[in-house]
Write a protein that holds these residues in place. Structure first.
Motif, PDB file in Angstrom:
ATOM      1  N   ALA A 178       0.831  -1.202   0.000  1.00  0.00           N
ATOM      2  CA  ALA A 178       0.000   0.000   0.000  1.00  0.00           C
ATOM      3  C   ALA A 178       0.868   1.256   0.000  1.00  0.00           C
ATOM      4  O   ALA A 178       0.546   2.258  -0.646  1.00  0.00           O
TER       5      ALA A 178
ATOM      6  N   GLY B 222      -7.687  -5.648  -9.499  1.00  0.00           N
ATOM      7  CA  GLY B 222      -8.312  -6.054  -8.244  1.00  0.00           C
ATOM      8  C   GLY B 222      -7.432  -5.769  -7.042  1.00  0.00           C
ATOM      9  O   GLY B 222      -7.899  -5.298  -6.001  1.00  0.00           O
ATOM     10  N   GLU B 223      -6.133  -6.075  -7.172  1.00  0.00           N
ATOM     11  CA  GLU B 223      -5.193  -5.799  -6.080  1.00  0.00           C
ATOM     12  C   GLU B 223      -5.044  -4.297  -5.869  1.00  0.00           C
ATOM     13  O   GLU B 223      -4.955  -3.817  -4.723  1.00  0.00           O
TER      14      GLU B 223
ATOM     15  N   ARG C 200      -7.308  -2.063  -6.374  1.00  0.00           N
ATOM     16  CA  ARG C 200      -8.514  -1.615  -5.682  1.00  0.00           C
ATOM     17  C   ARG C 200      -8.435  -1.933  -4.184  1.00  0.00           C
ATOM     18  O   ARG C 200      -8.829  -1.124  -3.341  1.00  0.00           O
ATOM     19  N   ARG C 201      -7.915  -3.103  -3.833  1.00  0.00           N
ATOM     20  CA  ARG C 201      -7.792  -3.475  -2.424  1.00  0.00           C
ATOM     21  C   ARG C 201      -6.823  -2.551  -1.694  1.00  0.00           C
ATOM     22  O   ARG C 201      -7.101  -2.073  -0.582  1.00  0.00           O
ATOM     23  N   LEU C 202      -5.675  -2.276  -2.336  1.00  0.00           N
ATOM     24  CA  LEU C 202      -4.674  -1.415  -1.699  1.00  0.00           C
ATOM     25  C   LEU C 202      -5.171   0.025  -1.595  1.00  0.00           C
ATOM     26  O   LEU C 202      -4.869   0.720  -0.613  1.00  0.00           O
TER      27      LEU C 202
ATOM     28  N   GLY D  15      -8.199   0.774  -1.064  1.00  0.00           N
ATOM     29  CA  GLY D  15      -9.081   0.732   0.091  1.00  0.00           C
ATOM     30  C   GLY D  15      -8.318   0.934   1.382  1.00  0.00           C
ATOM     31  O   GLY D  15      -8.788   1.617   2.303  1.00  0.00           O
ATOM     32  N   VAL D  16      -7.121   0.336   1.492  1.00  0.00           N
ATOM     33  CA  VAL D  16      -6.279   0.531   2.668  1.00  0.00           C
ATOM     34  C   VAL D  16      -5.917   2.003   2.811  1.00  0.00           C
ATOM     35  O   VAL D  16      -5.995   2.583   3.913  1.00  0.00           O
TER      36      VAL D  16
ATOM     37  N   ARG E 299      -8.956   4.114   3.919  1.00  0.00           N
ATOM     38  CA  ARG E 299      -9.256   3.988   5.348  1.00  0.00           C
ATOM     39  C   ARG E 299      -8.255   4.751   6.199  1.00  0.00           C
ATOM     40  O   ARG E 299      -8.581   5.196   7.305  1.00  0.00           O
TER      41      ARG E 299
END
Length: 997
Positions: free
Chosen positions: A530, A559-560, A562-564, A566-567, A570
């Motif tokens: 991230a 996809g990865e 998008r996940r990172l 999100g981190v 937050r």
């Protein structure tokens, strides 16, 4: 005593009609009533009463009429016709004249605090009308004034319709709307009101048919489609959108705005979570909502200033969201990125975004910044809107974005105090300091709860470590929330260690240095993957990026990525937007870029940006291949391709600018060349010119003469479209010099013919002919018959302009044979129209008209607006020669609409002159004068000497026809001088035009 001009010119004393005499005498009174309270000279009275046909003793007759009028109104209190140094003046209470009372009531209605009050005021204003203004009287001045007043009445009717629709009184509108539609069949606002009325009356099918009628009418009359707002309303009607239901009046008499035909932009960002404090600042902003007295209050500008991260944007958005109901016509927002050293938002781009949100279609957005600002002010006139200009760096960046109407309120945020905004524009400054300690603790309490009260000393230390800046407090709170088992005191000590280790404090005590320490604290607690995404995202040249672009930049799957992201979201280091897009605060962007420079080597950073450039170039190539397929079987969804380009346009432009400045030259050249056709067609032209200029710079930097020549050729075309003829000529000559070093005969021939077109516009016909001959030679060597025919046509046009019609006919006939062989029906029709306009030539006008009508249908099916505009002007020329003057005028008006949408200012000047000549031939010299006047202004601005001469020539003739030979003589002399300087004959009735560019 009362007077009336909104019908027959009348006067009443005590309710009894006054005898005003014959028509000329009533004309005199009508003029004085329109100018009530202002002196009118004797010459003006004679011109307005007799309209160019005044008798020799007109002044004596005028004095007689004035004397009789004095007698007719004698005895009326406060009413007098008297002689002043500046002329004759009628003193009268404006409210005693129906015209002035109508205007006052309409202004009060538009400023009314409730729709019920507005409806009543509009009703009273419109009840004053008794028929056509000055009924039974007819002079050119009265006719022009009558048209103006009827336009004011129509505008009031439209505004009242909107009010009644908001009040739910749609049923009573139907009869009046039906009559108005018959009189104004092309008015989209009126059509939208009729559609909404029919829908609310339970007649959805009739509403649909009303849309289809105006769509057909616009296509037939103007060659255009309904605007975005009307299309959107039609879609809502078909979907039975509940938003179209009649509004319900609130107790105070104010109703919520119902859906209509005028776009209501709502661009404000989302409100900030857990906003705390700033009560005094919000109260100061609230006080600005109280409008000063008077019908036209000045523009209200509020300036929020303070250091970076202090919460200016958050406060601005919170307050704007809080008061948005006070701005029923919408809210506009732009982040100007004024302190981004690489990519601040250009004023022209911000204006383009606002105009798009206000419903102005892309081709209608003017090319220049000043023109865009003027259109923007026009679009906002009368609208009650809030404009939020976030993160401005200077007064110059803000000034063009200020509305010109007091009905709007502008809120500006800036790190700078912008004293010029206060001194020049009367802005009310609200300074934001660091959050007071109680508010800083209150924000932490909202974000992390009871731990603040459990460890008060540590909470105070944490607030101090964050410099009491809201941005830093939020980031620190997010980290504290993630590590709920760690005492606040331990987190504060950890933050202190980071501050020492990074040595970010400076002697000046800049709070931003403290913020960077907080950033580092949050960054150090990120997972490595991230953290890498965060660093590389700071390199992106645009303001926001789609997840697919970020995946390309970082080299991870979407996809990865998008996940990172999100981190990072937050952790409050990245903000998630709509449609899978992400951005970051400008301080965080700078910090991320610094980290990338320190942690990621030059090779890695270069590789990341190369992947990003490849992503955008691949997307652009795919979209263009779909929009402009090489064959009919090309795959792809054109609407999706267009949507991708439109969504990424800011980034594509930023990539080109950044690439040219930072060594990504090949990508910049390829991307600009790929996008040129779309940007050239869709506009705005200024944006296309910026992108193309980047390609010129990039090609020059690497010494690629071929790429430089192509980019210069494109840039020359854009300059020509903007009316910058001398710049276009210089740019084309630079392109030719590059082609001399890297031969490309086909491209060189195109530049030569385009340079000849500019010479033609500038009136240098022999130079134009030389360039056309050189182009013809190259086309002959290439075996390009279409190019040869095109060069022959252009050479024939020069011959005709210089008076050598036999030679022009020979060239046209040779070109006609080539086009017939090639099967080019459009060009064939065009050449036939040229032949039909040559003196003593047997080519039939009927044949030319038939071909042009077929050609017009064909180009409309292809959607080529430029070709359609030329076909319309050519057909108009033939119809004028046939004596079909009304039809010719209609074709030219349609062509003018297209020329203006395309942005072809030179062709617009030409069509204006053509329309003026046709109107004069049809006997409407007054309107002809208007068209030639507009042509003169435009032709002089762009430097088109021949069209300037034609405009003077047409003005002289029109002024002579309207009985003003004295005013005509200077125009006649100037036209004769210009034609002599150009060494061409005077303009024929409808001139031959340039072949399509």
């Amino acid at each position: 005593m009362r007077f009336g001009v909104l019908g027959v010119v009348e006067a009443w004393i005590g309710g009894r009609s006054v005898e005003l005499g014959h028509a000329r005498q009533r004309c005199v009174l009508g003029v004085l009533l329109v100018e009530a309270g202002r002196p009118v000279t004797v010459d003006q009275l004679i011109d307005r009463v007799w309209g160019g046909s005044a008798p020799q003793r007109a002044a004596g007759a005028l004095y007689s009429y004035l004397s009789r009028l004095r007698g007719a109104i004698a005895g009326a209190d406060g009413v007098e016709v008297r002689r002043e140094p500046g002329g004759y003046l009628l003193t009268v209470d404006p409210h005693a004249v129906d015209l002035h009372e109508f205007r006052d009531l309409s202004a009060l209605a538009r400023a009314a605090e409730s729709d019920r009050a507005a409806a009543d005021l509009f009703g009273r204003a419109l009840e004053l009308w008794r028929g056509e203004p000055f009924a039974g009287l007819d002079t050119p001045w009265l006719g022009a004034t009558r048209r103006t007043l009827l336009g004011e009445r129509f505008a009031a009717e439209l505004d009242r319709n909107d009010v009644l629709l908001r009040l739910g009184r749609h049923a009573e509108l139907l009869p009046a709307l039906s009559a108005a539609i018959a009189e104004h069949p092309l008015d989209e606002r009126l059509a939208g009101q009729a559609m909404l009325t029919l829908y609310r009356c339970g007649r959805q099918a009739d509403a649909d048919e009303q849309y289809r009628r105006i769509r057909r009418a616009l296509a037939d009359e103007l060659g255009s489609d309904p605007g975005a707002a009307l299309r959107r309303l039609h879609e809502q009607i078909l979907a039975a959108d509940p938003a179209l239901d009649a509004a319900v009046a609130e107790p105070g008499g104010v109703v919520a705005a119902a859906a209509g035909t005028t776009p209501v932009p709502m661009q404000l960002p989302a409100d900030v979570r857990a906003f705390t404090g700033r009560t005094e600042e919000i109260a100061a902003l609230d006080r600005l909502l109280v409008a000063p007295g008077g019908a036209e209050p000045p523009l209200t500008v509020a300036l929020l200033s303070g250091t970076a991260g202090v919460g200016k944007s958050a406060l601005a958005v919170r307050w704007a969201q809080r008061v948005r109901d006070a701005f029923p016509d919408g809210q506009l927002y732009v982040n100007l990125r004024g302190y981004d050293t690489e990519q601040p938002v250009a004023v022209a781009d911000a204006l383009a975004g606002f105009l798009t949100a206000l419903g102005v279609r892309g081709p209608e957005i003017p090319p220049g910044t000043d023109e865009r600002a003027a259109r923007y002010r026009s679009e906002l006139t009368g609208r009650r809107m809030l404009v939020l200009l976030d993160n401005a760096s200077s007064v110059e960046q803000v000034r063009p974005l200020l509305p010109g109407t007091g009905s709007c309120l502008v809120l500006v945020t800036s790190r700078d105090s912008l004293p010029g905004m206060v001194a020049v524009h009367g802005a009310e400054r609200v300074n934001l300091d660091l959050l007071p300690l109680p508010d800083a603790l209150g924000l932490l309490r909202k974000l992390i709860g009871a731990r603040v009260d459990a460890e008060p000393a540590a909470a105070r230390a944490l607030a101090a470590a964050c410099a009491r800046l809201p941005l830093a407090l939020r980031i620190a709170a997010e980290l504290a929330a993630e590590r709920a088992d760690v005492p606040l005191a331990e987190l504060v000590a950890e933050l202190g260690d980071h501050r020492v280790r990074l040595d970010l404090l400076d002697a000046g005590g800049d709070p931003r240095a403290e913020v960077r320490a907080v950033f580092s604290w949050s960054y150090q607690n990120l997972p490595e993957a991230a953290a890498r995404v965060f660093r590389l995202l700071g390199l992106h040249p645009g303001e926001t990026a789609h997840v697919d672009a970020i995946a390309a930049l970082t080299g991870v799957p979407a996809g990865e990525a998008r996940r990172l992201l999100g981190v990072l979201t937050r952790a409050s280091l990245v903000q998630a937007g709509r449609g899978g897009r992400y951005g970051m605060h400008d301080l965080l962007r700078v910090y991320a870029a610094e980290l990338a420079t320190g942690h990621d080597g030059e090779t890695d950073r270069r590789a990341a940006l190369t992947r990003l450039f490849d992503h955008y170039l691949t997307g652009a190539v795919a979209a263009m291949a779909t929009l402009y397929p090489a064959d009919a079987a090309a795959p792809g969804d054109p609407e999706a391709a267009r949507a991708w380009i439109e969504a990424e346009r800011p980034n594509l432009a930023a990539i080109c600018t950044y690439g040219a400045a930072h060594g990504f030259h090949r990508h910049t050249i390829a991307l600009a060349e790929t996008l040129f056709r779309y940007l050239d067609a869709a506009g705005p032209v200024a944006e296309a010119a910026t992108v193309t200029a980047s390609a010129v710079s990039a090609a020059r930097a690497i010494g690629d003469h071929g790429a430089q020549a192509r980019a210069l050729s494109h840039l020359g075309r854009l300059h020509r479209r903007q009316g910058r003829l001398h710049d276009a000529a210089a740019t084309y000559r630079q392109a030719l010099s590059r082609y001399a070093e890297v031969p490309d005969p086909a491209a060189e021939a195109l530049v030569l013919r385009n340079l000849g077109s500019v010479d033609w516009r500038l009136g240098d016909y022999r130079q134009a002919a030389d360039h056309y001959r050189r182009a013809w030679t190259l086309y002959e060597q290439l075996g390009d018959q279409a190019g040869q025919a095109d060069a022959l046509v252009r050479l024939g046009l020069v011959d005709a302009r210089l008076g050598d019609h036999p030679q022009a006919v020979r060239r046209f006939e040779a070109a006609l044979e080539l086009y017939a062989t090639l099967g080019d029906r459009f060009s064939e029709a065009y050449v036939l129209s040229l032949l039909a306009r040559q003196p003593h030539h047997p080519a039939g006008l009927d044949r030319a008209a038939a071909h042009l009508e077929q050609s017009l249908g064909a180009v409309r099916r292809t959607g080529d607006r430029t070709a359609e505009a030329y076909a319309l002007t050519d057909l108009a020329a033939v119809q004028a020669r046939q004596g079909r003057l009304s039809e010719a005028a209609g074709q030219l008006r349609r062509a003018l609409v297209l020329h203006r949408r395309i942005g072809d200012r030179a062709s617009e000047a030409e069509a204006l002159n053509d329309l003026g000549q046709v109107l004069r031939a049809a006997g409407d010299a007054v309107e002809a004068r208007t068209q030639h006047g507009q042509a003169l202004e435009l032709a002089e601005e762009i430097g088109d000497r021949y069209e300037t001469a034609r405009a003077h020539h047409g003005l002289a003739a029109a002024l002579h026809d309207t009985g003003d030979p004295a005013a005509a003589q200077p125009h006649h002399d100037r036209a004769r001088q210009l034609f002599a300087d150009l060494r061409v004959p005077a303009a024929p009735p409808v001139e031959q035009r340039q072949v399509r560019a």
